[in-house]
Design a protein around this motif. Structure first.
Motif, PDB file in Angstrom:
ATOM      1  N   GLU A   1       2.404   1.890  -3.391  1.00 39.84           N
ATOM      2  CA  GLU A   1       1.387   2.477  -4.286  1.00 39.84           C
ATOM      3  C   GLU A   1       1.002   3.810  -4.149  1.00 39.84           C
ATOM      4  O   GLU A   1       0.935   4.568  -5.058  1.00 39.84           O
ATOM      5  CB  GLU A   1       0.154   1.546  -4.338  1.00 39.84           C
ATOM      6  N   GLN A   2       0.931   4.142  -3.009  1.00 39.54           N
ATOM      7  CA  GLN A   2       0.507   5.568  -2.553  1.00 39.54           C
ATOM      8  C   GLN A   2       1.706   6.429  -2.945  1.00 39.54           C
ATOM      9  O   GLN A   2       1.385   7.441  -3.765  1.00 39.54           O
ATOM     10  CB  GLN A   2       0.527   5.636  -0.865  1.00 39.54           C
ATOM     11  N   ILE A   3       3.011   6.141  -2.790  1.00 41.86           N
ATOM     12  CA  ILE A   3       3.876   7.199  -3.097  1.00 41.86           C
ATOM     13  C   ILE A   3       4.508   7.110  -4.560  1.00 41.86           C
ATOM     14  O   ILE A   3       4.651   8.015  -5.249  1.00 41.86           O
ATOM     15  CB  ILE A   3       5.086   6.520  -2.456  1.00 41.86           C
ATOM     16  N   THR A   4       4.226   5.905  -5.279  1.00 39.87           N
ATOM     17  CA  THR A   4       4.311   5.844  -6.794  1.00 39.87           C
ATOM     18  C   THR A   4       3.258   6.586  -7.466  1.00 39.87           C
ATOM     19  O   THR A   4       3.702   7.609  -8.295  1.00 39.87           O
ATOM     20  CB  THR A   4       4.460   4.508  -7.451  1.00 39.87           C
ATOM     21  N   GLN A   5       2.194   6.688  -6.816  1.00 43.43           N
ATOM     22  CA  GLN A   5       0.941   7.261  -7.483  1.00 43.43           C
ATOM     23  C   GLN A   5       1.295   8.847  -7.298  1.00 43.43           C
ATOM     24  O   GLN A   5       1.078   9.654  -8.346  1.00 43.43           O
ATOM     25  CB  GLN A   5      -0.316   6.916  -6.811  1.00 43.43           C
TER      26      GLN A   5
ATOM     27  N   ASP B   1       3.897  10.197   4.298  1.00 43.25           N
ATOM     28  CA  ASP B   1       2.788  10.931   3.823  1.00 43.25           C
ATOM     29  C   ASP B   1       3.108  12.198   2.810  1.00 43.25           C
ATOM     30  O   ASP B   1       2.665  13.152   2.308  1.00 43.25           O
ATOM     31  CB  ASP B   1       1.691  11.470   4.718  1.00 43.25           C
ATOM     32  N   SER B   2       4.342  11.787   2.197  1.00 46.31           N
ATOM     33  CA  SER B   2       5.278  12.547   1.361  1.00 46.31           C
ATOM     34  C   SER B   2       5.314  13.957   1.771  1.00 46.31           C
ATOM     35  O   SER B   2       5.423  14.976   0.986  1.00 46.31           O
ATOM     36  CB  SER B   2       4.319  12.897  -0.148  1.00 46.31           C
ATOM     37  N   GLN B   3       5.425  14.297   2.947  1.00 42.14           N
ATOM     38  CA  GLN B   3       5.877  15.437   3.795  1.00 42.14           C
ATOM     39  C   GLN B   3       7.269  15.755   3.673  1.00 42.14           C
ATOM     40  O   GLN B   3       7.846  14.519   4.243  1.00 42.14           O
ATOM     41  CB  GLN B   3       4.997  15.664   4.977  1.00 42.14           C
TER      42      GLN B   3
ATOM     43  N   GLN C   1       0.753  -1.289   0.002  1.00 45.37           N
ATOM     44  CA  GLN C   1      -0.074  -0.009  -0.027  1.00 45.37           C
ATOM     45  C   GLN C   1       0.725   1.178   0.055  1.00 45.37           C
ATOM     46  O   GLN C   1       0.893   2.407  -0.531  1.00 45.37           O
ATOM     47  CB  GLN C   1      -0.795  -0.121   1.343  1.00 45.37           C
ATOM     48  N   ILE C   2       1.974   1.381   0.624  1.00 50.88           N
ATOM     49  CA  ILE C   2       2.751   2.378   0.730  1.00 50.88           C
ATOM     50  C   ILE C   2       3.441   2.828  -0.554  1.00 50.88           C
ATOM     51  O   ILE C   2       3.609   3.952  -0.950  1.00 50.88           O
ATOM     52  CB  ILE C   2       3.849   2.358   1.978  1.00 50.88           C
TER      53      ILE C   2
END
Length: 179
Positions: free
Chosen positions: A18-22, A161-163, A15-16
């Motif tokens: 997928e979230q970051i690549t997206q 969370d890409s911060q 899941q992580i």
């Protein structure tokens, strides 16, 4: 200029990735996974990574032990690091990077973020995105985004969370005559 996302050691946390690549696939030129994904290379999320290497926990998975690619005129070498004693020294990995004439050497394995410039090469560990250790474990996991130009390396670390992490922003000037 070339911009790369560097991530490592998600240990099955699909899941992580997928979230970051997206979030990042259209913002960087190259996505690098430094091993211990524990996920098949045929999974769509893993196919987002132009560079993905075998970690010590990637049993039976068909990744190379190391990869060298050229992107945006920059030579990038990636390995997991477990075969280069990265828990105690960067010297064997630095020598391998020199052999590969790398501008940037990416590795994981320690689950601790690290960045330095040795002999004109950026040596970077993004830390573990899922199981961080060490001084920055409190962040809950990190990855790095690196801009490489002929003049400098700019490194920023991000949380799950890409911060961006304000105190983990680094600029290294590249000396003339270095690779």
């Amino acid at each position: 200029m070339m911009k790369a996302l560097v991530i490592s050691d998600n240990h099955g946390d699909q899941q992580i990735l997928e979230q970051i690549t997206q979030q990042w696939q259209d913002k960087v030129d190259l996505m690098i996974h430094c091993g211990d994904s524990e996920m098949a290379p045929t999974l769509p999320v893993m196919q987002q990574f132009e560079v993905a290497v075998l970690g010590n926990n990637d049993w039976g998975l068909d990744y190379p032990l190391e990869q060298t690619v050229v992107a945006g005129g920059q030579r990038v070498y990636a390995t997991h690091g477990h075969r280069y004693q990265v828990n105690s020294t960067l010297t064997p990995l630095m020598l391998k990077g020199q052999e590969q004439q790398a501008d940037m050497v990416c590795y994981g394995h320690t689950h601790q973020l690290a960045v330095t410039v040795e002999d004109g090469m950026l040596m970077i560990n993004p830390g573990s995105i899922s199981l961080p250790r060490g001084q920055y474990a409190r962040l809950g996991g990190t990855f790095a985004v690196v801009e490489l130009t002929t003049d400098r390396f700019v490194v920023d670390y991000y949380t799950r969370d890409s911060q961006p992490v304000a105190d983990l922003h680094f600029v290294f000037e590249r000396k003339e005559g270095c690779p």
